[in-house]
Design a protein around this motif. Structure first.
Motif, short mmCIF file in Angstrom:
data_model
loop_
_atom_site.label_atom_id
_atom_site.label_comp_id
_atom_site.label_asym_id
_atom_site.label_seq_id
_atom_site.Cartn_x
_atom_site.Cartn_y
_atom_site.Cartn_z
N SER A 150 34.88 41.67 32.54
CA SER A 150 34.13 42.68 33.28
C SER A 150 32.69 42.62 32.79
O SER A 150 32.36 41.86 31.88
CB SER A 150 34.71 44.07 33.06
OG SER A 150 34.58 44.44 31.71
N SER A 188 42.63 42.29 41.53
CA SER A 188 41.56 42.03 40.59
C SER A 188 42.03 41.07 39.50
O SER A 188 43.16 41.14 39.04
CB SER A 188 41.10 43.35 39.98
OG SER A 188 40.05 43.14 39.08
N THR A 223 33.81 34.21 45.43
CA THR A 223 35.04 33.98 44.64
C THR A 223 34.93 32.68 43.86
O THR A 223 35.80 31.80 43.93
CB THR A 223 36.31 33.99 45.52
OG1 THR A 223 36.23 32.96 46.51
CG2 THR A 223 36.49 35.34 46.17
N TYR A 278 41.04 38.38 35.95
CA TYR A 278 40.21 37.87 34.87
C TYR A 278 40.09 36.37 35.08
O TYR A 278 40.98 35.73 35.63
CB TYR A 278 40.84 38.14 33.51
CG TYR A 278 40.93 39.59 33.11
CD1 TYR A 278 41.96 40.05 32.30
CD2 TYR A 278 39.97 40.51 33.51
CE1 TYR A 278 42.05 41.39 31.91
CE2 TYR A 278 40.04 41.85 33.12
CZ TYR A 278 41.09 42.27 32.33
OH TYR A 278 41.17 43.58 31.93
N LYS A 315 45.99 38.16 36.40
CA LYS A 315 45.82 39.51 36.89
C LYS A 315 45.12 40.33 35.81
O LYS A 315 45.31 40.09 34.62
CB LYS A 315 47.18 40.14 37.23
CG LYS A 315 47.85 39.51 38.43
CD LYS A 315 49.07 40.31 38.85
CE LYS A 315 50.15 40.25 37.80
NZ LYS A 315 51.39 40.94 38.24
N SER A 316 44.35 41.32 36.22
CA SER A 316 43.64 42.14 35.23
C SER A 316 44.40 43.42 34.91
O SER A 316 43.98 44.19 34.05
CB SER A 316 42.25 42.48 35.75
OG SER A 316 42.33 43.23 36.94
N LYS A 364 31.51 37.24 42.79
CA LYS A 364 32.64 37.88 43.47
C LYS A 364 32.62 37.60 44.97
O LYS A 364 33.67 37.37 45.58
CB LYS A 364 32.62 39.39 43.22
CG LYS A 364 33.86 40.10 43.72
CD LYS A 364 33.87 41.55 43.30
CE LYS A 364 35.16 42.24 43.75
NZ LYS A 364 35.20 43.66 43.31
#
Lengths: 113, 115
Positions: free
Chosen positions: B52, B30, B72, B32, B95-96, B69
């Protein structure tokens, strides 16, 4: 308040020389990142500090590159035996602890003749 | 690992016209998403970010981006551009999760607004 500062703004050196690039992050920011931006490209990650320690140095291209952050604030990127291919803009960014936004400095333009 | 593709290296557009700068990403975790702008001889400035929630995010200077999503993608849009929007635009991901949030950037899109 003051943003991220980097010195010098420009550095011209000869092949084989040693250089140091300095980054002064935003006060209180615990995370510090170094990136390298070659002409016509996006920035590429070099190294990440959390506090005084290098938490991830997987982006350093080889052992001629080294960075320190001895007191958890100012960081210095050191390049030994510079090569012409090291010519680029070196960017520094900082963020607050577990912050999602990185604040970038203006960069140091390194030219290796 | 993450990767970012900016499909257009240069986008010329006339003043007051709409513009879309395209960005696609690849990641096994997941992420950002971010858009940064770089004016000549200046540092990177954050335009907007998706962490989010609502997939449509609004940023500074009238820009917005939509997170998709399934495709992508994270395309940047502005309904009416100004001469002052001329700059290099970078899409980036991180990375989140975890403390290391280094950014992976695309190669950039040079937006040139013509009078």
């Amino acid at each position: 308040g003051a943003g991220v500062s980097q010195t010098p703004s420009n550095k011209v050196t000869e092949k084989g020389k040693y250089v140091e690039l300095r980054c002064d992050p935003i006060s209180g920011h615990t995370a510090l990142y170094w990136y390298r931006q070659s002409l016509g490209q996006g920035p590429e990650f070099l190294i990440y500090f959390q506090g005084t320690g290098a938490a991830d140095d997987s982006g350093l291209p080889n052992d001629r590159f080294f960075a320190v952050r001895p007191e958890g604030s100012v960081s210095t990127l050191k390049i030994q035996r510079t090569e012409r291919g090291d010519s680029a803009v070196y960017l520094c960014a900082s963020s607050s602890d577990r912050g999602n936004e990185q604040f970038f400095g203006p960069g140091t333009r390194l030219t290796v003749l | 690992a993450q990767s970012v593709t900016q499909l257009d290296s240069q986008v010329p557009v006339f003043e007051e016209a709409p513009v879309e700068l395209r960005c696609n990403y690849s990641s096994s975790v997941s992420v950002y998403l971010f858009w940064y702008v770089q004016y000549p001889n200046q540092g990177l400035q954050l335009l907007l970010k998706y962490l989010s929630g609502s997939t449509l995010v609004k940023g500074i200077n009238g820009f917005e981006a939509e997170f998709n999503k399934s495709q992508t993608s994270f395309h940047l849009r502005k309904p009416s551009v100004h001469i002052s929007d001329t700059a290099e635009y970078f899409c980036a991901v991180s990375k989140s999760s975890g403390s290391a949030r280094q950014l992976t950037f695309g190669s950039g899109t040079q937006l040139t607004v013509l009078p």
